[in-house]
Design a protein around this motif. Structure first.
Motif, PDB file in Angstrom:
ATOM      1  N   HIS A  31      -0.251  40.195  -7.442  1.00 38.25           N
ATOM      2  CA  HIS A  31       0.045  41.443  -6.737  1.00 38.25           C
ATOM      3  C   HIS A  31      -0.589  41.499  -5.357  1.00 38.25           C
ATOM      4  O   HIS A  31      -0.033  42.101  -4.437  1.00 38.25           O
ATOM      5  CB  HIS A  31      -0.400  42.644  -7.581  1.00 38.25           C
ATOM      6  N   LYS A  32      -1.734  40.846  -5.170  1.00 34.60           N
ATOM      7  CA  LYS A  32      -2.382  40.870  -3.850  1.00 34.60           C
ATOM      8  C   LYS A  32      -1.561  40.090  -2.833  1.00 34.60           C
ATOM      9  O   LYS A  32      -1.390  40.519  -1.682  1.00 34.60           O
ATOM     10  CB  LYS A  32      -3.796  40.311  -3.941  1.00 34.60           C
ATOM     11  N   ALA A  33      -1.045  38.941  -3.251  1.00 39.47           N
ATOM     12  CA  ALA A  33      -0.206  38.148  -2.354  1.00 39.47           C
ATOM     13  C   ALA A  33       1.101  38.864  -2.060  1.00 39.47           C
ATOM     14  O   ALA A  33       1.593  38.850  -0.917  1.00 39.47           O
ATOM     15  CB  ALA A  33       0.059  36.776  -2.965  1.00 39.47           C
ATOM     16  N   LEU A  34       1.677  39.500  -3.067  1.00 42.57           N
ATOM     17  CA  LEU A  34       2.915  40.247  -2.854  1.00 42.57           C
ATOM     18  C   LEU A  34       2.670  41.428  -1.916  1.00 42.57           C
ATOM     19  O   LEU A  34       3.487  41.726  -1.039  1.00 42.57           O
ATOM     20  CB  LEU A  34       3.461  40.744  -4.192  1.00 42.57           C
ATOM     21  N   ARG A  35       1.543  42.077  -2.100  1.00 43.23           N
ATOM     22  CA  ARG A  35       1.169  43.209  -1.247  1.00 43.23           C
ATOM     23  C   ARG A  35       1.034  42.759   0.202  1.00 43.23           C
ATOM     24  O   ARG A  35       1.532  43.410   1.125  1.00 43.23           O
ATOM     25  CB  ARG A  35      -0.154  43.769  -1.769  1.00 43.23           C
ATOM     26  N   ALA A  36       0.363  41.624   0.404  1.00 44.26           N
ATOM     27  CA  ALA A  36       0.174  41.103   1.767  1.00 44.26           C
ATOM     28  C   ALA A  36       1.509  40.756   2.411  1.00 44.26           C
ATOM     29  O   ALA A  36       1.709  40.966   3.610  1.00 44.26           O
ATOM     30  CB  ALA A  36      -0.733  39.876   1.731  1.00 44.26           C
ATOM     31  N   LYS A  37       2.424  40.246   1.609  1.00 45.64           N
ATOM     32  CA  LYS A  37       3.748  39.906   2.125  1.00 45.64           C
ATOM     33  C   LYS A  37       4.483  41.155   2.600  1.00 45.64           C
ATOM     34  O   LYS A  37       5.089  41.176   3.683  1.00 45.64           O
ATOM     35  CB  LYS A  37       4.542  39.188   1.031  1.00 45.64           C
ATOM     36  N   LEU A  38       4.422  42.215   1.795  1.00 46.09           N
ATOM     37  CA  LEU A  38       5.068  43.466   2.183  1.00 46.09           C
ATOM     38  C   LEU A  38       4.404  44.071   3.416  1.00 46.09           C
ATOM     39  O   LEU A  38       5.082  44.616   4.289  1.00 46.09           O
ATOM     40  CB  LEU A  38       5.024  44.458   1.021  1.00 46.09           C
ATOM     41  N   ASP A  39       3.085  43.971   3.498  1.00 47.80           N
ATOM     42  CA  ASP A  39       2.362  44.519   4.641  1.00 47.80           C
ATOM     43  C   ASP A  39       2.769  43.837   5.949  1.00 47.80           C
ATOM     44  O   ASP A  39       2.680  44.441   7.033  1.00 47.80           O
ATOM     45  CB  ASP A  39       0.849  44.367   4.446  1.00 47.80           C
ATOM     46  N   LYS A  40       3.216  42.593   5.861  1.00 50.75           N
ATOM     47  CA  LYS A  40       3.661  41.860   7.047  1.00 50.75           C
ATOM     48  C   LYS A  40       5.135  42.093   7.357  1.00 50.75           C
ATOM     49  O   LYS A  40       5.676  41.499   8.299  1.00 50.75           O
ATOM     50  CB  LYS A  40       3.402  40.370   6.858  1.00 50.75           C
ATOM     51  N   GLY A  41       5.768  42.942   6.570  1.00 49.38           N
ATOM     52  CA  GLY A  41       7.166  43.269   6.829  1.00 49.38           C
ATOM     53  C   GLY A  41       8.159  42.321   6.203  1.00 49.38           C
ATOM     54  O   GLY A  41       9.358  42.386   6.517  1.00 49.38           O
ATOM     55  N   HIS A  42       7.702  41.467   5.286  1.00 54.36           N
ATOM     56  CA  HIS A  42       8.594  40.502   4.654  1.00 54.36           C
ATOM     57  C   HIS A  42       9.128  41.021   3.321  1.00 54.36           C
ATOM     58  O   HIS A  42       8.471  41.819   2.644  1.00 54.36           O
ATOM     59  CB  HIS A  42       7.872  39.171   4.415  1.00 54.36           C
ATOM     60  N   SER A  43      10.292  40.532   2.938  1.00 56.27           N
ATOM     61  CA  SER A  43      10.831  40.816   1.616  1.00 56.27           C
ATOM     62  C   SER A  43      10.142  39.924   0.585  1.00 56.27           C
ATOM     63  O   SER A  43       9.689  38.816   0.910  1.00 56.27           O
ATOM     64  CB  SER A  43      12.341  40.558   1.608  1.00 56.27           C
ATOM     65  N   PRO A  90       8.212  47.463  -4.571  1.00 49.29           N
ATOM     66  CA  PRO A  90       8.120  47.366  -3.107  1.00 49.29           C
ATOM     67  C   PRO A  90       8.447  48.687  -2.424  1.00 49.29           C
ATOM     68  O   PRO A  90       7.780  49.079  -1.452  1.00 49.29           O
ATOM     69  CB  PRO A  90       9.138  46.272  -2.752  1.00 49.29           C
ATOM     70  N   ASN A  91       9.470  49.378  -2.909  1.00 41.27           N
ATOM     71  CA  ASN A  91       9.848  50.663  -2.315  1.00 41.27           C
ATOM     72  C   ASN A  91       8.741  51.694  -2.487  1.00 41.27           C
ATOM     73  O   ASN A  91       8.413  52.438  -1.550  1.00 41.27           O
ATOM     74  CB  ASN A  91      11.139  51.173  -2.957  1.00 41.27           C
ATOM     75  N   TRP A  92       8.184  51.749  -3.697  1.00 40.55           N
ATOM     76  CA  TRP A  92       7.104  52.704  -3.967  1.00 40.55           C
ATOM     77  C   TRP A  92       5.883  52.396  -3.104  1.00 40.55           C
ATOM     78  O   TRP A  92       5.324  53.282  -2.449  1.00 40.55           O
ATOM     79  CB  TRP A  92       6.767  52.651  -5.456  1.00 40.55           C
ATOM     80  N   TYR A  93       5.478  51.136  -3.078  1.00 41.47           N
ATOM     81  CA  TYR A  93       4.296  50.740  -2.310  1.00 41.47           C
ATOM     82  C   TYR A  93       4.452  51.068  -0.829  1.00 41.47           C
ATOM     83  O   TYR A  93       3.490  51.451  -0.155  1.00 41.47           O
ATOM     84  CB  TYR A  93       4.046  49.236  -2.506  1.00 41.47           C
ATOM     85  N   LEU A  94       5.671  50.954  -0.333  1.00 41.44           N
ATOM     86  CA  LEU A  94       5.917  51.186   1.093  1.00 41.44           C
ATOM     87  C   LEU A  94       6.421  52.599   1.377  1.00 41.44           C
ATOM     88  O   LEU A  94       7.034  52.842   2.407  1.00 41.44           O
ATOM     89  CB  LEU A  94       6.899  50.150   1.638  1.00 41.44           C
ATOM     90  N   GLY A  95       6.179  53.541   0.476  1.00 36.75           N
ATOM     91  CA  GLY A  95       6.338  54.936   0.849  1.00 36.75           C
ATOM     92  C   GLY A  95       7.472  55.728   0.263  1.00 36.75           C
ATOM     93  O   GLY A  95       7.670  56.883   0.653  1.00 36.75           O
ATOM     94  N   GLN A  96       8.220  55.168  -0.690  1.00 38.29           N
ATOM     95  CA  GLN A  96       9.373  55.906  -1.216  1.00 38.29           C
ATOM     96  C   GLN A  96       8.940  56.764  -2.415  1.00 38.29           C
ATOM     97  O   GLN A  96       9.201  56.452  -3.582  1.00 38.29           O
ATOM     98  CB  GLN A  96      10.497  54.950  -1.611  1.00 38.29           C
ATOM     99  N   GLU A  97       8.250  57.863  -2.091  1.00 39.10           N
ATOM    100  CA  GLU A  97       7.781  58.791  -3.107  1.00 39.10           C
ATOM    101  C   GLU A  97       7.501  60.146  -2.471  1.00 39.10           C
ATOM    102  O   GLU A  97       7.437  60.289  -1.249  1.00 39.10           O
ATOM    103  CB  GLU A  97       6.515  58.276  -3.789  1.00 39.10           C
ATOM    104  N   MET A  98       7.283  61.142  -3.323  1.00 40.73           N
ATOM    105  CA  MET A  98       6.924  62.487  -2.898  1.00 40.73           C
ATOM    106  C   MET A  98       6.358  63.222  -4.108  1.00 40.73           C
ATOM    107  O   MET A  98       6.324  62.673  -5.218  1.00 40.73           O
ATOM    108  CB  MET A  98       8.141  63.229  -2.351  1.00 40.73           C
ATOM    109  N   TYR A  99       5.894  64.451  -3.895  1.00 39.31           N
ATOM    110  CA  TYR A  99       5.350  65.256  -4.992  1.00 39.31           C
ATOM    111  C   TYR A  99       6.027  66.621  -5.028  1.00 39.31           C
ATOM    112  O   TYR A  99       6.359  67.192  -3.981  1.00 39.31           O
ATOM    113  CB  TYR A  99       3.834  65.439  -4.848  1.00 39.31           C
ATOM    114  N   ILE A 100       6.223  67.116  -6.252  1.00 37.12           N
ATOM    115  CA  ILE A 100       6.744  68.462  -6.468  1.00 37.12           C
ATOM    116  C   ILE A 100       5.611  69.311  -7.055  1.00 37.12           C
ATOM    117  O   ILE A 100       5.090  69.004  -8.131  1.00 37.12           O
ATOM    118  CB  ILE A 100       7.960  68.451  -7.407  1.00 37.12           C
TER     119      ILE A 100
END
Length: 593
Positions: free
Chosen positions: A169-181, A515-525
């Motif tokens: 998960h750390k490597a996947l996280r770093a990949k997303l942080d760099k803008g990669h799929s 990936p969507n959740w980690y990069l911001g696709q969420e909200m609260y009710i």
């Protein structure tokens, strides 16, 4: 002090004898272990040395107490997918409601599985951690006095399926942080194990696979959850028919699915499967990727073995066939339409599910959500209505409780897409207590999406291809739409759900695609009762963790699972019981041992 095992045993005896709903008491040591599910050694998240974690077996209205020791090297929270946390969003285990458990701390979750039955799962909710494990099944059985709408099966089996990457998960996280799929997964696991070697080219040598042992003529309830990162999967068992009986806490009208059922990320379903074949060989259990190029994605297939006690040889030959057209969502959409609520069955209570006539309730609020991939200040993010969620250092739930300002701006989030400039924001909207909310999920992307709402089961009243319009309300199923907590949204399509807002708290609505959740696709009710009654929301837990602008309020931290810290977990449970018993004698006796 008495051993923790004696404490647990005595705790259960006291709980029952005092007329309380029983406690399920668990102690979890969460750590890394090294395994090689796809033939490549990697670090995964284990619970008490197990990957996947243990199945939580409970019964309607049980109280669940889980003392979690975080032996990872980063913060940790657990969330309980589909568990409604009645009155207790404090225990929901997501970043908007809870401060995380720091490394070497332990913390006790206390909640009740109030008025629920069904098949669910739990997982670590922070920073893509689910992509490295830490998940497990969560089963809630009916009370003995409530009948189930089918003959009791001869056995109960949990199967956790999901796509998997050899990178952690750390490597996947770093990949997303760099803008990669993240790219194509390396495979699909079933209960944490790789595929049976049905194909020497696609399956590396030395991979360990899962085998489920069954007896001929017996019927088993098989509970399947897609705990993966982002891939919809078709689940099937060679030569066996799957009789779908329940989805995420709702009994459904029973139908057989001989070609398998599509199970989307975050979804859970349970089937009755009768072992009615001749056992000339073992049988394949298959979970294969959907809505992809089957040739390119052929390695992204999980294969386990169904082994009859009288089986004559190992499974061989081609896998059980998948749906013909991997790209066409119409087959899956028609299949999803066939899943209907069983109106005559009771569930957690004796009254039939159909006694709640959701289709006759007037909608009081509409939320129209369009998911998209955006760029904000040159950073790739995911958004809802062009807003990418930004975690404040202080959880909005705690900030709300302490009437803090500057943490979030209630109702600044647009209730429909304005096609504006994308921005960061802690997205929180008001949901009127006892109101009736309509949510429309619009998916303009090429990938099937999956959305989940904590605290509730919603009615999936409609889905169609194209862009939603108000005229589409005339197509809604207002009679027997299934109630569940996670729904798929097909590519270039919409899905509509109804939610009865009867559970006070701060509730996370998110993409289940990591990936969507980690990069911001969420909200609260925020569902708020102005009467501020503990009948509709439990009080702040005494063991709450403070962080952010409230960090100075943190006074005690338990750092090991010593007898003392375990006793502290018991003390929190005592406090919970004291509210109900209005007596301190039990706790005094416990600590005199």
């Amino acid at each position: 002090m008495a051993s923790r095992h004696m404490l647990v045993a005595f705790f259960l005896v006291i709980s029952v004898s005092e007329g309380l709903d029983p406690f399920v008491n668990l102690v979890w040591n969460v750590s890394y272990i090294t395994v090689a599910p796809l033939g490549v050694k990697q670090q995964v998240i284990a619970i008490n040395g197990q990957f996947p974690g243990p199945v939580i077996n409970s019964t309607t209205n049980n109280n669940i107490a889980i003392n979690v020791l975080n032996n990872l090297d980063e913060d940790l929270l657990f969330t309980w997918d589909g568990i409604q946390q009645r009155r207790t969003s404090w225990q929901d285990g997501v970043r908007g409601t809870n401060c995380p458990i720091p490394p070497k701390w332990n913390w006790t979750y206390n909640f009740q599985v109030k008025d629920q039955i069904g098949s669910f799962f739990y997982f670590p909710s922070l920073g893509m951690q689910r992509a490295s494990g830490g998940y497990g099944g969560f089963t809630i059985m009916n009370r003995a006095v409530i009948p189930v709408p089918f003959a009791l099966p001869d056995g109960d089996i949990t199967m956790l399926i999901g796509d998997w990457y050899n990178a952690g998960h750390k490597a996947l996280r770093a990949k997303l942080d760099k803008g990669h799929s993240l790219g194509m997964p390396d495979g699909v696991l079933i209960n944490g194990k790789g595929p049976y070697p049905y194909n020497d080219t696609l399956v590396p040598k030395g991979v360990i696979w899962e085998t489920f042992n069954v007896k001929p003529g017996k019927t088993y309830r098989i509970r399947v959850s897609n705990v993966g990162t982002s891939t919809a999967l078709n689940f099937r068992i060679q030569s066996h028919s799957l009789a779908l009986v329940e989805t995420e806490g709702s009994y459904v009208s029973q139908q057989n699915y001989s070609t398998g059922l599509d199970i989307h990320v975050g979804q859970s379903s349970s089937f009755l499967v009768t072992m009615d074949q001749n056992a000339s060989s073992d049988y394949y259990i298959v979970a294969s990727a959907r809505f992809v190029n089957a040739t390119i994605w052929s390695r992204v297939t999980g294969v386990a073995i169904l082994h009859y006690s009288n089986s004559k040889k190992r499974a061989s030959g081609p896998l059980a066939p998948a749906p013909d057209d991997q790209y066409d969502p119409n087959w899956s959409m028609n299949q999803a339409r066939s899943i209907r609520w069983n109106l005559t069955a009771g569930a957690a209570r004796p009254n039939p599910q159909g006694s709640f006539h959701y289709g006759e309730i007037n909608v009081t609020q509409t939320l129209h959500l369009r998911g998209s991939k955006v760029s904000i200040n040159g950073v790739s993010r995911y958004a809802l209505n062009d807003v990418s969620y930004q975690d404040p250092t202080t959880p909005p739930k705690l900030a709300d409780y302490y009437n803090m300002t500057g943490i979030f701006n209630l109702d600044a989030f647009p209730e429909k897409s304005l096609n504006g400039k994308p921005k960061f924001m802690p997205s929180v909207i008001s949901g009127g207590f006892r109101g009736f909310l309509e949510i429309i999920f619009q998916n303009d992307e090429d990938q099937v999406q999956s959305y989940h709402l904590d605290g509730y089961a919603f009615f999936v009243v409609g889905f169609e291809a194209g862009t939603w319009t108000e005229a589409d309300r005339g197509k809604y199923n207002k009679w027997d739409a299934v109630a569940r907590s996670t729904t798929q949204v097909f590519p270039h399509s919409w899905t509509a759900v109804y939610v009865s807002l009867d559970n006070v708290g701060m509730w996370n609505l998110r993409s289940e695609l990591l990936p969507n959740w980690y990069l911001g696709q969420e909200m609260y009710i925020r569902v708020y009762n102005p009467e501020n009654s503990n009948k509709t929301e439990a009080t702040l837990p005494d063991n709450v963790i403070y962080c952010g602008r409230l960090a100075s309020k943190q006074k005690v931290a338990f750092t090991t699972l010593s007898e003392e810290s375990y006793a502290a977990g018991i003390l929190h449970q005592c406090d919970y019981m004291l509210v109900m018993l209005a007596s301190i004698s039990w706790c005094m006796f416990m600590f005199s041992l």
